[in-house]
Write an enzyme that holds these catalytic residues in place. Structure first.
Site, mmCIF file in Angstrom:
data_model
loop_
_atom_site.group_PDB
_atom_site.id
_atom_site.type_symbol
_atom_site.label_atom_id
_atom_site.label_comp_id
_atom_site.label_asym_id
_atom_site.label_seq_id
_atom_site.Cartn_x
_atom_site.Cartn_y
_atom_site.Cartn_z
ATOM 1 N N ARG A 1 57.289 52.001 56.208
ATOM 2 C CA ARG A 1 56.314 51.038 56.585
ATOM 3 C C ARG A 1 56.913 49.619 56.733
ATOM 4 O O ARG A 1 57.483 49.141 55.907
ATOM 5 C CB ARG A 1 55.314 51.128 55.457
ATOM 6 C CG ARG A 1 54.288 49.954 55.227
ATOM 7 C CD ARG A 1 53.292 50.220 54.240
ATOM 8 N NE ARG A 1 53.558 50.400 52.791
ATOM 9 C CZ ARG A 1 54.161 49.651 52.052
ATOM 10 N NH1 ARG A 1 54.030 48.095 52.555
ATOM 11 N NH2 ARG A 1 54.404 49.846 50.802
ATOM 12 N N HIS B 1 51.564 47.078 52.530
ATOM 13 C CA HIS B 1 50.569 48.557 52.279
ATOM 14 C C HIS B 1 49.306 48.484 52.860
ATOM 15 O O HIS B 1 48.722 49.202 53.537
ATOM 16 C CB HIS B 1 50.535 48.926 50.863
ATOM 17 C CG HIS B 1 49.628 50.290 50.480
ATOM 18 N ND1 HIS B 1 49.996 51.338 50.817
ATOM 19 C CD2 HIS B 1 48.250 50.056 49.996
ATOM 20 C CE1 HIS B 1 49.163 52.044 50.245
ATOM 21 N NE2 HIS B 1 48.109 51.387 50.000
ATOM 22 N N TYR C 1 57.924 43.689 45.409
ATOM 23 C CA TYR C 1 58.482 44.853 44.877
ATOM 24 C C TYR C 1 59.608 45.533 46.001
ATOM 25 O O TYR C 1 60.164 46.385 45.558
ATOM 26 C CB TYR C 1 57.438 46.160 44.726
ATOM 27 C CG TYR C 1 56.505 46.172 45.928
ATOM 28 C CD1 TYR C 1 57.067 47.181 46.930
ATOM 29 C CD2 TYR C 1 55.314 45.669 46.096
ATOM 30 C CE1 TYR C 1 56.144 47.382 47.808
ATOM 31 C CE2 TYR C 1 54.373 46.039 46.870
ATOM 32 C CZ TYR C 1 55.025 46.713 48.067
ATOM 33 O OH TYR C 1 54.125 47.201 48.953
#
Length: 351
Positions: free
Chosen positions: A258, A262, A271
């Site tokens: 990705r 998200h 993160y």
């Protein structure tokens, strides 16, 4: 009593046809003519540009939260292109490229993303279910459809799409078990994009591959380069043929990434490292496939420029159509539509 050893199947194949530079393994190249090969490219580029427009409009406050597809176009177009129109698709919330391939109008996706359920209406002739937002619930729906197809002695196949995070959900395992026991015609397509929101793949499972989870349910499992549209198409076609012939389900793990957030409510810089993102950006599925097409004489700068212009015009026309549709959906009483075929008196009183 003697202690004996049970030897289950332990072999998991990995399939790749295009390398990172766009060089092709001619022996494994699926049987696609030039028109079909260029159609795959158009679909991936179309999904990418539409995704970018969605993000732009969302950042302007004109659309709501959605899940970008950038980086996963090959996994989605490659798999969807192996299906017949009469087959079923049971998607998650990130299957924009699949929906576009299946014929969902861009205007409808715009309207749905703006918060109007009317944009998600599915025509009677389309064998697609609405997108599922809860993680991992939709494989159960797919298996139910497959069971019904088998019961009716139909030859349709069901493909359900989900991410790596869904394989950590109990619903996924229940669906796999039921599908295997009853040999339902289902293709489980896992897009392993390395992150379940902010949870990395290594924190979800100790399995060397996600594909090997198929072994516990005695069904074929295959890992495929998810950024290689030809490999995904070939793997899905094989699984679809197996399901259609009555040989049951298959689990395909598409290893992809990705490249965007998200969802638009997410901040991935909290993160994951930019270095990791850059490494995967170098494996961009569209750039790789464009190199392949150029090497075969099917794409050049002039053709690409013309295609970009065509897609841009289509997106602009769809946005204008969507705005016109939304103007007619501003009255609050539309919340009562599409609930019952015949609206009951208590809802009519509330209306």
């Amino acid at each position: 009593m003697p202690r004996t050893t049970i030897k289950p199947k332990t072999k998991i194949d990995q399939l790749s046809i295009l390398d990172a530079e766009g060089a092709v393994d001619e022996e494994r190249l699926p049987d696609l003519d030039d028109e079909q090969l260029t159609a795959l490219h158009r679909a991936m580029l179309r999904a990418r540009r539409f995704d970018e427009r969605l993000l732009n409009l969302q950042r302007q406050g004109k659309l709501g939260t959605f899940a970008p597809v950038k980086g996963q176009e090959a996994a989605q177009v490659g798999s969807a292109s192996a299906l017949r129109r009469t087959d079923w698709v049971v998607p998650s919330y990130r299957e924009t490229a699949v929906l576009l391939w299946r014929g969902t109008p861009m205007a409808g996706i715009f309207v749905f993303t703006a918060g109007y359920n009317e944009g998600g209406a599915i025509p009677e002739e389309r064998n697609d279910l609405p997108v599922a937002v809860p993680v991992g619930t939709q494989p159960l729906h797919a298996v139910g459809l497959g069971y019904g197809i088998d019961y009716r002695d139909d030859d349709a196949v069901v493909m359900t799409c989900f991410g790596d995070g869904a394989t950590s959900q109990g619903d996924f395992h229940e669906a796999m078990n039921f599908a295997s026991v009853f040999k339902t015609p289902v293709v489980f397509l896992c897009q392993n994009n390395q992150w379940a929101i902010s949870v990395p793949r290594e924190r979800q499972t100790r399995s060397a591959t996600l594909a090997q989870k198929a072994l516990a349910y005695d069904m074929p499992g295959l890992q495929v380069d998810g950024n290689d549209v030809l490999a995904v198409h070939a793997a899905t076609r094989e699984a679809v043929e197996r399901a259609r012939s009555g040989d049951g389900p298959t689990l395909i793990e598409c290893v992809t990434y990705r490249l965007e957030v998200h969802t638009t409510a997410d901040d991935p810089t909290r993160y994951r490292d930019e270095e990791e993102v850059e490494k995967w950006r170098e494996r961009d599925p569209i750039a790789r496939y464009q190199t392949f097409l150029e090497n075969r004489g099917l794409l050049d700068d002039a053709k690409l420029e013309a295609l970009e212009g065509e897609i841009e015009a289509e997106i602009e026309e769809a946005w204008e159509e969507a705005q016109q549709q939304m103007e007619g959906l501003t009255h609050p009483t539309v919340m009562f539509d599409h609930i019952y075929a015949e609206s009951p008196p208590h809802l009519e009183a509330q209306r």
